[in-house]
Design an enzyme around this catalytic site. Sequence first.
Site, mmCIF file in Angstrom:
data_model
loop_
_atom_site.group_PDB
_atom_site.id
_atom_site.type_symbol
_atom_site.label_atom_id
_atom_site.label_comp_id
_atom_site.label_asym_id
_atom_site.label_seq_id
_atom_site.Cartn_x
_atom_site.Cartn_y
_atom_site.Cartn_z
ATOM 1 N N ASP A 84 37.712 28.164 40.572
ATOM 2 C CA ASP A 84 37.723 29.535 41.075
ATOM 3 C C ASP A 84 37.197 29.521 42.499
ATOM 4 O OD1 ASP A 84 38.732 30.743 38.773
ATOM 5 O OD2 ASP A 84 36.754 31.174 37.949
ATOM 6 N N ASP A 86 44.521 33.866 38.117
ATOM 7 C CA ASP A 86 43.896 35.078 37.564
ATOM 8 C C ASP A 86 44.552 36.337 38.126
ATOM 9 O OD1 ASP A 86 42.108 33.401 36.235
ATOM 10 O OD2 ASP A 86 40.553 33.619 37.766
#
Length: 173
Positions: free
Chosen positions: A121, A137
């Site tokens: 991330d 995402d």
Amino acid sequence: MMKSYIKYIILVLATVVLAAIDQLTKYIVVKNIPLGTGVPVIKDVFEFFYIRNTGSAWGMLSKHTTILIAVSIVEFVLVTYVFNNVSKDKKYLPISIACVFILGGALGNLIDRVRLGYVVDFLYFKLIDFPVFNVADIYVTVSVIVLILLMIFKYRSNEDIEFILGDKKKKEE
């Protein structure tokens, strides 16, 4: 007969391209930003901040990679089932497109989980301290929001719901 295979070829190719874009962005981050550090894009608002997420959204089910992989596989099956139903009718093209983005996002994060044991991330809205996320995402979240809005405002009849869920069949064009 050949026409029915084309939609699946497009589904697979688009899913792979979307996952590849996600993987490329993660590769660039891993190669250029040290783990646990950020690079400001807009000071005190948004930055690239590299973390390793062993869970799902907001770190839920942290360190339960096997469960998350199983959930991803179930997600693939369910979304492919819906895609199979809705791709038969041009009326449902927006749902078909959302399915492709969900699959692309799921594949991008699944690759990380299988290969690394965690998801890379790196997108961080510092201003609101929003949890760090990635391109995959975005694909999934935006697509789910679009699907919800479509179901509320466009495909709300019982006939639409039955068709999307596969309870009612239409002839393939």
